[in-house]
Design an enzyme around this catalytic site. Sequence first.
Site, mmCIF file in Angstrom:
data_model
loop_
_atom_site.group_PDB
_atom_site.id
_atom_site.type_symbol
_atom_site.label_atom_id
_atom_site.label_comp_id
_atom_site.label_asym_id
_atom_site.label_seq_id
_atom_site.Cartn_x
_atom_site.Cartn_y
_atom_site.Cartn_z
ATOM 1 N N VAL A 1 4.823 37.592 56.420
ATOM 2 C CA VAL A 1 4.012 38.674 56.981
ATOM 3 C C VAL A 1 2.949 39.112 55.978
ATOM 4 O O VAL A 1 1.789 39.331 56.336
ATOM 5 C CB VAL A 1 4.897 39.865 57.399
ATOM 6 C CG1 VAL A 1 4.040 40.991 57.952
ATOM 7 C CG2 VAL A 1 5.928 39.435 58.424
ATOM 8 N N ASP A 2 3.330 39.236 54.719
ATOM 9 C CA ASP A 2 2.360 39.589 53.680
ATOM 10 C C ASP A 2 1.251 38.546 53.598
ATOM 11 O O ASP A 2 0.062 38.882 53.565
ATOM 12 C CB ASP A 2 3.054 39.686 52.322
ATOM 13 C CG ASP A 2 3.531 41.098 52.002
ATOM 14 O OD1 ASP A 2 2.882 42.056 52.438
ATOM 15 O OD2 ASP A 2 4.549 41.227 51.311
ATOM 16 N N TYR A 3 1.640 37.289 53.515
ATOM 17 C CA TYR A 3 0.632 36.237 53.379
ATOM 18 C C TYR A 3 -0.227 36.124 54.638
ATOM 19 O O TYR A 3 -1.439 35.894 54.560
ATOM 20 C CB TYR A 3 1.297 34.897 53.057
ATOM 21 C CG TYR A 3 1.812 34.824 51.635
ATOM 22 C CD1 TYR A 3 0.930 34.709 50.564
ATOM 23 C CD2 TYR A 3 3.171 34.871 51.349
ATOM 24 C CE1 TYR A 3 1.389 34.647 49.257
ATOM 25 C CE2 TYR A 3 3.643 34.811 50.044
ATOM 26 C CZ TYR A 3 2.740 34.694 48.997
ATOM 27 O OH TYR A 3 3.203 34.637 47.699
#
Length: 392
Positions: free
Chosen positions: A166-168
């Site tokens: 999700v961060d990436y």
Amino acid sequence: MGQPLEGIRVLDFGRFIAGPYAAMMLADFGADVIRIERREGGEDRRLGPVTEGGEGGLFLNVNRNKRGLTLDPAHPLAAEIVPRLVETADIVVANLPQNVLARLRLDYDSLRAVKHDVILVMASAFGPDGPYRDRVGFDAVAQATSGAMSLTGFPDAPVRAIVSFVDYGTALHAAFGAMAALVHRAQSGEGQVIDVSLLATSVTFMTPYLMERQLKGVVRRRQGNTGYYTAPSDAYRTRDGWIMVPTIGDDMFRRWARLVGREEWIDDPRFQDDITRADNAALVGDVMSQWCAARTRDEAVRELVLARIPCGPVYELDEVLADEQVRARGLLEETAYCGQPVAVSSPAARLSRSPGNVRRPAPKLGEHTDEILSELGFTADRIAMFRGQGVI
């Protein structure tokens, strides 16, 4: 030929992954990215330490190609420095809550008052509005609140993905938004805000499952590595390890059926399409498991590759480092941090005419502070005063 983003300056007030990785992608293609960090170092600098100085692998990878400036933006004297930085910037990246941005005068209105065409990339956990706007959160929280964890793992307990996808993914959205905003600014002369959030990314990635629930009422449960929509699609044990085999479509299933000696299944109504094959995943899985159990991992992969069936060995990390495809494509490249060799990822997007590259390691804490402030017109005495007062 120069790199495509040469002449673009980015101020990176980010932390952890979403903001810094987006800024890293811009840096890889030539942007002058200034990583702005607390005087004592950000909390992400020493997460998962790998160097003698204690820097973590995450920090070293997502902050390569950047210059480092230490600054306490909340210090009263920072009001001398921040506007001068913003005046030189094309893009400001900040993954901080909206109320914190406003307090530090890094919100869009404050930035635009200094530079009218500035672009603000604003990454947050839940977005700048709505009932959750002031909550903090990490990747795993977004995996949970988007429903991804409810479908990940085996039946006994939900599991988060170990890779912070999700961060990436949010960083990719942020970098794409920044590039689109640069094109818009070239056409109109206007800056704007790029609003990305972990929740928006994770809900976007979960949309097919959410749509299925909404429109068809299907209730999915955790079922490990077994696919929902097709079979065979699972992790299978061989004589000396595991392999992953995901198949989709009739042609692939026919090739698989011939390979494992179940050619009669090609016309069997139980396996007429992907969804019926998924409904009979236990039967398909039993046959595949028996086929794999008679072979080593390498033998199974070799035969599947020859049959043009997608597959891959479940590697240990040492095997990834030694893999011939990883090495042939240079997916990891060595740089030096304080004299210590460090393997960072090479730019994943490979442009044929203007490729990105890794030019410098992540900055040591405050490594370029004096250099950057001198470029902004501050004298050596003034810089020493800032340091003595705890601004830098």
